[in-house]
Every structure is written in C-alpha cells, then in structure tokens.
Design an enzyme around this catalytic site. Structure first.
Site, PDB file in Angstrom:
ATOM      1  N   ASP A  59       0.844  -1.202   0.000  1.00  0.00           N
ATOM      2  CA  ASP A  59       0.000   0.000   0.000  1.00  0.00           C
ATOM      3  C   ASP A  59       0.875   1.246   0.000  1.00  0.00           C
ATOM      4  O   ASP A  59       0.382   2.366  -0.110  1.00  0.00           O
ATOM      5  CB  ASP A  59      -1.013  -0.017   1.150  1.00  0.00           C
ATOM      6  N   SER A  60       2.210   1.047   0.051  1.00  0.00           N
ATOM      7  CA  SER A  60       3.129   2.165  -0.194  1.00  0.00           C
ATOM      8  C   SER A  60       2.882   2.743  -1.583  1.00  0.00           C
ATOM      9  O   SER A  60       3.222   3.900  -1.857  1.00  0.00           O
ATOM     10  CB  SER A  60       4.585   1.704  -0.077  1.00  0.00           C
ATOM     11  N   ASP A  98      -1.085  -6.084  -0.307  1.00  0.00           N
ATOM     12  CA  ASP A  98      -1.418  -5.454   0.970  1.00  0.00           C
ATOM     13  C   ASP A  98      -2.913  -5.236   1.099  1.00  0.00           C
ATOM     14  O   ASP A  98      -3.570  -4.799   0.144  1.00  0.00           O
ATOM     15  CB  ASP A  98      -0.743  -4.069   1.042  1.00  0.00           C
ATOM     16  N   LYS A 128      -1.223  -9.329   2.901  1.00  0.00           N
ATOM     17  CA  LYS A 128      -0.488  -8.870   4.082  1.00  0.00           C
ATOM     18  C   LYS A 128      -1.358  -7.890   4.850  1.00  0.00           C
ATOM     19  O   LYS A 128      -2.052  -7.069   4.237  1.00  0.00           O
ATOM     20  CB  LYS A 128       0.831  -8.192   3.665  1.00  0.00           C
ATOM     21  N   GLU A 130      -1.356  -5.306   8.580  1.00  0.00           N
ATOM     22  CA  GLU A 130      -0.457  -4.653   9.530  1.00  0.00           C
ATOM     23  C   GLU A 130      -0.911  -4.838  10.976  1.00  0.00           C
ATOM     24  O   GLU A 130      -2.085  -4.943  11.268  1.00  0.00           O
ATOM     25  CB  GLU A 130      -0.346  -3.151   9.202  1.00  0.00           C
ATOM     26  N   GLU A 198       9.440  -4.135  10.402  1.00  0.00           N
ATOM     27  CA  GLU A 198       9.851  -2.841   9.838  1.00  0.00           C
ATOM     28  C   GLU A 198      10.370  -1.901  10.920  1.00  0.00           C
ATOM     29  O   GLU A 198       9.704  -1.687  11.940  1.00  0.00           O
ATOM     30  CB  GLU A 198       8.663  -2.189   9.099  1.00  0.00           C
TER      31      GLU A 198
HETATM   32  O1  KIV Z   1       3.556  -1.135   1.638  1.00  0.00           O
HETATM   33  C1  KIV Z   1       4.722  -1.533   1.627  1.00  0.00           C
HETATM   34  O2  KIV Z   1       5.502  -1.264   0.706  1.00  0.00           O
HETATM   35  C2  KIV Z   1       5.176  -2.345   2.748  1.00  0.00           C
HETATM   36  C3  KIV Z   1       6.619  -2.680   2.820  1.00  0.00           C
HETATM   37  C4  KIV Z   1       7.368  -1.508   3.295  1.00  0.00           C
HETATM   38  C5  KIV Z   1       6.863  -3.868   3.655  1.00  0.00           C
HETATM   39  O3  KIV Z   1       4.392  -2.708   3.563  1.00  0.00           O
END
Ligand code: KIV
Length: 294
Positions: A59-60, A98, A128, A130, A198
């Site tokens: 989600d970055s 994510d 994934k 969080e 992280e």
């Molecule tokens: O969203 C993302 O890119 C991440 C990584 C930094 C692990 O969660």
C-alpha cells in the site's frame, strides 16, 4: 512509442513459480529471501527479470505511484488495479498484496471479503495486513482459515503511523521490544506464514527471529531476518528526497527521467522532434488522389 516489448526477461524454463513450499525450503536452508514492491506492469517485469522470490503490491503504492501523503487514504479498488497490473507482469515470484487500511479491521467477514477479492480478482498468492494487536491477529486467523496465506507486519506499521507517533523506529524500550516479540508469536500462532519486521533495532529483531519458526522479512530491521524487502521507488531513486535511513539506493532514476523529459520538451520546442525517421510516408499517387478529394 514503439509497440514492441521493451523488456529483457530471461526465458529460463528452470525458473519455476515460487510457492509457499519454496519459501519454507529456502528458509530452512538459510537462503536469503528477496522481496521487492511493485505497482504496475513495468515494475513487475523488472522484478521478474531480476528473479526475486516475492513481489509485494504494497500500500506504499498509495504514496509512490498514486501521490497520497500516506498509505491511509488508498482504497481497495485502487490497490486492486495495481495488483492486477503486477499479476500480468510476473510469472515466477510469489505475489503478496497489501490489505489497505480500513479494509480488514471491522470484522472477520470484512477481512475475508477483501482478501478473497485480491486472490480472485487480482491473482494474489497471499495478502499482508499490519499490526500484531488482538484485532489484526484475529483477522489474520480468519483469513488463513478461509484458505488464504497471510503475511503479518509489525514494528513501524505505516497505516497507523499517527498512533505510533510518526514514522519512527519501534521496539526501542524494553517493554515495546517485548511487545513486538509477543505480537510476532501471536501472528505466527494465527497462521501467518511469514512476518515483515519494519524499523526495529537489529538486536531486537534477533530476539524475535530466534523465537519464530516462520521466516521474517526485514525492512530497516537489520540482517537477522530470513529476507529483505525494499520499496521499488526508494531503491531505484524514483522519488524526491532520500527516504528512510534504512534505504539503500541501487539506481538514481528520477534525475534521468527528469532529464529525458526536459530533452524531449527542448526537441519539440526547437522543432528537432519529430525528425524524418519518426514520420510515416505516403506514396505520391495516393497523396494526389487524396488531395483531389479535398
Ligand atoms: O507497503 C509496503 O511497501 C510495505 C513494505 C514496506 C513492507 O508494507
């Protein structure tokens, strides 16, 4: 723009798709796992060509490609578009998507529903989520029980950076470090096959890793993790500013992009582009016939 593919991808028939089993085996052989983020077809092709083990549609992407100030606002439908493009670009890496903020916290049903979408519509191999608090652990367990592999993510969790007091290293007090160990164990117990750590002090990471059976993927967590992940735009310098302390730059592409577009603009303004070699011709007879019709 040419319609021919511009990418060099090794045609290596021995490269089989990475599976959960591959990840487990590499972990047991202490072979480092390589993960990188990708958000579109070209970044996915680059990850494929490089032969990484895992690709994360992070989600970055909210920040790196969609221009949001944080990962918080991005919607599932937006990340879905990115994940589908990445799926079209990779054959061998294991694809993790994510779950965006707000798409899994409310209930197990909401979490399963979002995870199922990433698997069915975007072709993700895993999702994934969080945090390692009770809510995230419960959602991870529910998604795993629905048959979808889950990656946990603890330490600096950008979706809740405000509650953490900003983008800063986590686990810096004895209590906070011990809390991270408990979170990691709870996520493992919930069935996560892998956990991202992280921005955690390297010595704390060592203690977490020593207590886990599942592999960990670090980003700013030192060398003890089973693998590493970096954000595509950070590592290739497709951004303004340097980014976090833990980022290693492997290329500096943003200045090249800027210079390329500036050169194009100058060529257009000075009538140097398009040149004859960029131009289609028509035979004189056809041209005369055409003009006669005008
Ligand atoms: O969203 C993302 O890119 C991440 C990584 C930094 C692990 O969660």
């Amino acid at each position: 723009m040419s319609s021919a593919p511009q990418f060099t991808v090794p045609n290596d028939a021995s490269r089989l798709p990475v599976t959960l089993r591959t990840i487990e085996d590499k972990h047991h052989r202490a072979e480092p796992l390589v993960m990188v983020t990708a958000y579109d077809f070209p970044s996915a092709r680059a990850a494929e060509a490089a032969g990484v083990d895992m690709v994360l549609v992070g989600d970055s992407g909210a920040m790196t490609v969609l221009g949001y100030p944080s990962t918080v606002p991005v919607e599932t439908d937006e990340l879905m578009v990115l994940a589908k493009a990445v799926r079209r670009g990779i054959n061998t890496p294991f694809l993790v998507a994510d779950l965006p903020f707000g798409s899994y916290e409310q209930s197990d049903a909401q979490a399963i529903g979002t995870a199922v979408r990433f698997v069915k519509e975007a072709g993700a191999d895993a999702v994934k989520l969080e945090r390692g608090n009770d809510t995230s652990v419960a959602r991870a367990r529910a998604i795993v029980q629905a048959g979808i592999p889950v990656v946990g993510h603890i330490g600096l969790t950008p979706q809740t950076a405000t509650a953490l007091g900003g983008y800063r290293a986590q686990g810096k007090s004895a209590a906070a470090a011990a809390g991270l160990v408990q979170e990691a164990l709870a996520l493992q117990d919930a069935g996560c096959f892998c956990i991202v750590l992280e921005a955690i002090p390297a010595a704390v990471t060592e203690e977490i890793v020593a207590r886990l059976e599942v592999p960990t993927i670090g980003i700013g967590a030192g060398p003890a993790t089973a693998g590493q992940v970096l954000v595509f735009h950070d590592m290739l310098g497709i951004r303004e500013g340097r980014g976090a302390k833990f980022v290693q730059r492997y290329a500096d592409i943003q200045p090249e992009m800027n210079a390329g577009i500036a050169a194009y603009a100058a060529d257009v303004r000075e009538h140097r582009y398009p040149a004859p070699e960029h131009t289609y011709s028509i035979d004189e007879e056809t041209l005369s016939a055409f003009r006669a019709q005008l």
